[in-house]
Motif scaffolding. Structure first.
Motif, mmCIF file in Angstrom:
data_model
loop_
_atom_site.group_PDB
_atom_site.id
_atom_site.type_symbol
_atom_site.label_atom_id
_atom_site.label_comp_id
_atom_site.label_asym_id
_atom_site.label_seq_id
_atom_site.Cartn_x
_atom_site.Cartn_y
_atom_site.Cartn_z
ATOM 1 N N GLU A 74 0.815 -1.331 -0.066
ATOM 2 C CA GLU A 74 0.128 0.024 -0.168
ATOM 3 C C GLU A 74 0.878 1.082 0.173
ATOM 4 O O GLU A 74 0.577 2.188 -0.645
ATOM 5 C CB GLU A 74 -1.115 0.090 1.336
ATOM 6 N N ILE A 75 2.169 1.351 0.657
ATOM 7 C CA ILE A 75 3.000 2.385 0.705
ATOM 8 C C ILE A 75 3.555 2.515 -0.669
ATOM 9 O O ILE A 75 3.681 3.555 -1.096
ATOM 10 C CB ILE A 75 3.881 2.081 1.838
ATOM 11 N N TYR A 76 3.783 1.559 -1.193
ATOM 12 C CA TYR A 76 4.441 1.523 -2.692
ATOM 13 C C TYR A 76 3.496 2.049 -3.658
ATOM 14 O O TYR A 76 3.824 2.863 -4.277
ATOM 15 C CB TYR A 76 4.852 0.070 -3.083
ATOM 16 N N GLU A 77 2.103 1.670 -3.702
ATOM 17 C CA GLU A 77 1.184 2.287 -4.216
ATOM 18 C C GLU A 77 1.025 3.596 -4.348
ATOM 19 O O GLU A 77 0.846 4.479 -5.165
ATOM 20 C CB GLU A 77 -0.161 1.337 -4.261
ATOM 21 N N GLN A 78 1.097 4.287 -2.975
ATOM 22 C CA GLN A 78 0.949 5.623 -2.638
ATOM 23 C C GLN A 78 2.190 6.371 -3.115
ATOM 24 O O GLN A 78 1.852 7.525 -3.651
ATOM 25 C CB GLN A 78 0.876 5.720 -0.988
ATOM 26 N N GLN A 79 3.278 5.769 -3.091
ATOM 27 C CA GLN A 79 4.560 6.442 -3.547
ATOM 28 C C GLN A 79 4.309 6.581 -5.134
ATOM 29 O O GLN A 79 4.641 7.605 -5.833
ATOM 30 C CB GLN A 79 5.609 5.888 -3.388
ATOM 31 N N GLU A 80 3.886 5.499 -5.601
ATOM 32 C CA GLU A 80 3.671 5.596 -7.330
ATOM 33 C C GLU A 80 2.631 6.813 -7.689
ATOM 34 O O GLU A 80 3.029 7.330 -8.707
ATOM 35 C CB GLU A 80 3.209 4.062 -7.788
ATOM 36 N N ILE A 81 1.545 6.731 -6.807
ATOM 37 C CA ILE A 81 0.804 7.857 -7.165
ATOM 38 C C ILE A 81 1.344 9.120 -7.025
ATOM 39 O O ILE A 81 0.864 9.967 -7.792
ATOM 40 C CB ILE A 81 -0.614 7.787 -6.454
ATOM 41 N N ALA A 82 2.114 9.513 -5.942
ATOM 42 C CA ALA A 82 2.904 10.509 -5.785
ATOM 43 C C ALA A 82 3.839 10.901 -6.802
ATOM 44 O O ALA A 82 3.809 12.141 -7.227
ATOM 45 C CB ALA A 82 3.832 10.510 -4.385
#
Length: 564
Positions: free
Chosen positions: A189-197
């Motif tokens: 989930e953190i990786y997905e959030q970083q991808e969106i960032a």
């Protein structure tokens, strides 16, 4: 033994006007101790109302004490503190200034055998750590209280060690306790959030190049960016970065949590985006960047051709070919960015084989880590150019999507409503995640120079109004040194360190190192100075003694009353 201790406490306690953190800590600590003693002597059954009042006062005093401890930590050990990277795993609304007070209250409950927010088995396992944390806080309070009676201007090694031990235990207990209380994000989930960032950062960079946004808006964190950036990111994610968080080649359940509920709608949006001309896409993006109170039709109508009669419009719809909506590929290096984008989207829609190959090219061109993406993000224009150089575009026919709508204006308005609806729904469903993402974006693309957090201990001890500190800065910049001048007696009516008012009994004393005026307590040190040829030690202030005077020149008596 009690009487000398009380006399020493009365004689050496700091002034209430002293602005230094240690002096403030002395009085806040005294306030906390007084409330605790009053609570212990109070019978709750006889006076429950007063008990609640005292409990509220204790809570407020402890919050102020912990806030001051945070300031002392940042002043003394800014580079040695325990990292709090795990805050990314916590919900954004829990990470606030009062979280430490809540944690210490929870630690007291666990030590006392009361388990409110955690299971009893988990509380038993946390009890030893909670006991260490509370014991560390008591030791830190004792050391800082004693130091405030000695000299509120310095922090000895014992204080540094106690601060670091408290900071480490507080971070350890915070992570373990909060992991039991709240839902913690997984690494995926953190990786997905970083991808969106990363997608949002690329979107902002492109919006700055196209003139949709200004750097001043980014630096000032304009509120309207909370609306416009997610809207523009939907277009960027569908057209320019199709292998990113909005990868529609995946199944809905495989997409990131933010966009998976809109899987079907995003497919329809991409279908419409692929048939837009460059001018239409520019106008759509400008309309999405406008404030919510503005009429988007002003921007959307600017790209439309003049109105035609009904016969011409009917003939146009019958003879229109999809290729007419696709701009011609230019071989020159200055071809339009959006032209290439529209052609690539049409190419990947018509030919699934080329679409999968395009994903491979995009994957190879993109960075392998999130840090590299944020700082060395690939240029989308270069990627798309390489794709066109490697693959030939097949202009195959497909159903004229425009014929589904009454007019081009109606189609653009529907597209605007769909994109704005998805972005606005994200603000409702994932407000906390979007705040974290947008905060990262603003920090990454801001033009303002960030303050360097890697400060040395010497830099943290420097004072802006100290002439010796200014000389050190001038020496580092190779500027001519200025000899410190004495501050005139009439220039100050109070001590320049503790702010105590000068009276007939409290006399003025000049520091021979910096030239400022102090009371006898704040200038009660002596040292030999290199710019004074006399070998006799002279009076210096606490700051100059501990920061600027070399250890071999210091006089260890700790008092300068014998000096003139």
């Amino acid at each position: 033994m009690m009487l000398p201790s009380l006399v020493r406490r009365w004689l050496h306690r700091p002034k209430k006007s002293d602005p230094r953190p240690l002096a403030k800590f002395f009085y806040i600590d005294e306030e906390v101790n007084a409330i605790v003693n009053e609570l212990q002597c109070l019978d709750v059954r006889k006076d429950p109302q007063n008990y609640l009042v005292l409990l509220s006062q204790l809570h407020n005093s402890q919050e102020r004490m912990l806030t001051l401890l945070e300031q002392i930590l940042e002043q003394c050990v800014p580079t040695k503190r325990r990292q709090r990277d795990y805050h990314l795993k916590f919900p954004d609304d829990l990470v606030n200034d009062t979280m430490t007070a809540h944690l210490l209250f929870a630690a007291e409950l666990i030590v006392g055998g009361t388990y409110v927010e955690v299971e009893e088995a988990d509380g038993v396992l946390l009890r030893p750590l909670a006991q260490k944390l509370l014991r560390s806080l008591e030791d830190l309070r004792r050391i800082l209280r004693e130091q405030s009676l000695e000299d509120p201007g310095i922090y000895p090694e014992a204080a540094h060690g106690a601060l670091l031990e408290y900071d480490n235990l507080c971070a350890e207990f915070e992570f373990r306790y909060m992991s039991l209380v709240v839902s913690v994000k997984t690494p995926e989930e953190i990786y997905e959030q970083q991808e969106i960032a990363v997608l949002f950062c690329e979107t902002v960079s492109r919006a700055l190049q196209q003139g949709y946004l200004t750097q001043e808006m980014i630096d000032d964190c304009e509120p309207e960016l909370m609306i416009s950036i997610p809207r523009l990111a939907i277009i960027s994610g569908l057209l320019i970065f199709p292998d990113g968080p909005l990868n529609l080649q995946k199944r809905a359940e495989e997409m990131c949590e933010l966009f998976s509920p809109f899987y079907g709608l995003l497919k329809k949006i991409r279908e419409l985006l692929c048939i837009l001309t460059e001018k239409e896409l520019h106008s759509l993006e400008r309309a999405l960047c406008s404030a919510s109170s503005e009429d988007p039709s002003v921007h959307l109508s600017s790209c439309l051709p003049p109105p035609m009669d009904s016969n011409s419009l009917h003939l146009n719809r019958q003879t229109r070919h999809p290729e007419a909506a696709i701009p011609t590929v230019q071989s020159t290096t200055n071809r339009g960015f959006l032209q290439v984008t529209s052609e690539t989207c049409n190419m990947t829609t018509c030919n699934p084989e080329i679409s999968s190959q395009s994903m491979v090219v995009n994957s190879e061109a993109s960075s392998t880590s999130q840090e590299n993406k944020l700082h060395n993000a690939p240029n989308p224009l270069e990627i798309l150019r390489n794709m066109h150089m490697r693959y030939s575009i097949r202009k195959t026919g497909f159903k004229d999507v425009r014929s589904r709508y009454r007019s081009d204006s109606d189609m653009l308005h529907r597209l605007f409503v769909c994109i704005a609806g998805v972005a606005d729904q994200l603000q409702t469903n994932f407000a906390s995640d979007l705040r974290v993402i947008l905060k990262t974006v603003f920090e990454a693309v801001s033009s303002r120079q960030q303050q360097d957090t890697e400060r040395t201990a010497e830099d943290a001890s420097r004072l802006p109004d100290c002439s010796v500190c200014q000389n050190l800065e001038q020496q580092a910049s190779r500027a001519p040194l200025v000899t410190p001048e004495w501050v005139p007696d009439s220039a100050s009516t109070q001590c320049m360190s503790c702010c105590a008012q000068f009276t007939l009994l409290r006399r003025r004393h000049h520091c021979r190192s910096c030239g400022k005026i102090f009371c006898s307590r704040c200038s009660g040190y002596s040292s030999s100075l290199p710019h004074i040829h006399n070998s006799q030690p002279v009076r210096v202030c606490s700051h100059c003694y501990h920061v600027h005077c070399s250890p071999q020149d210091r006089i260890t008596e700790g008092t300068a009353q014998h000096l003139y």
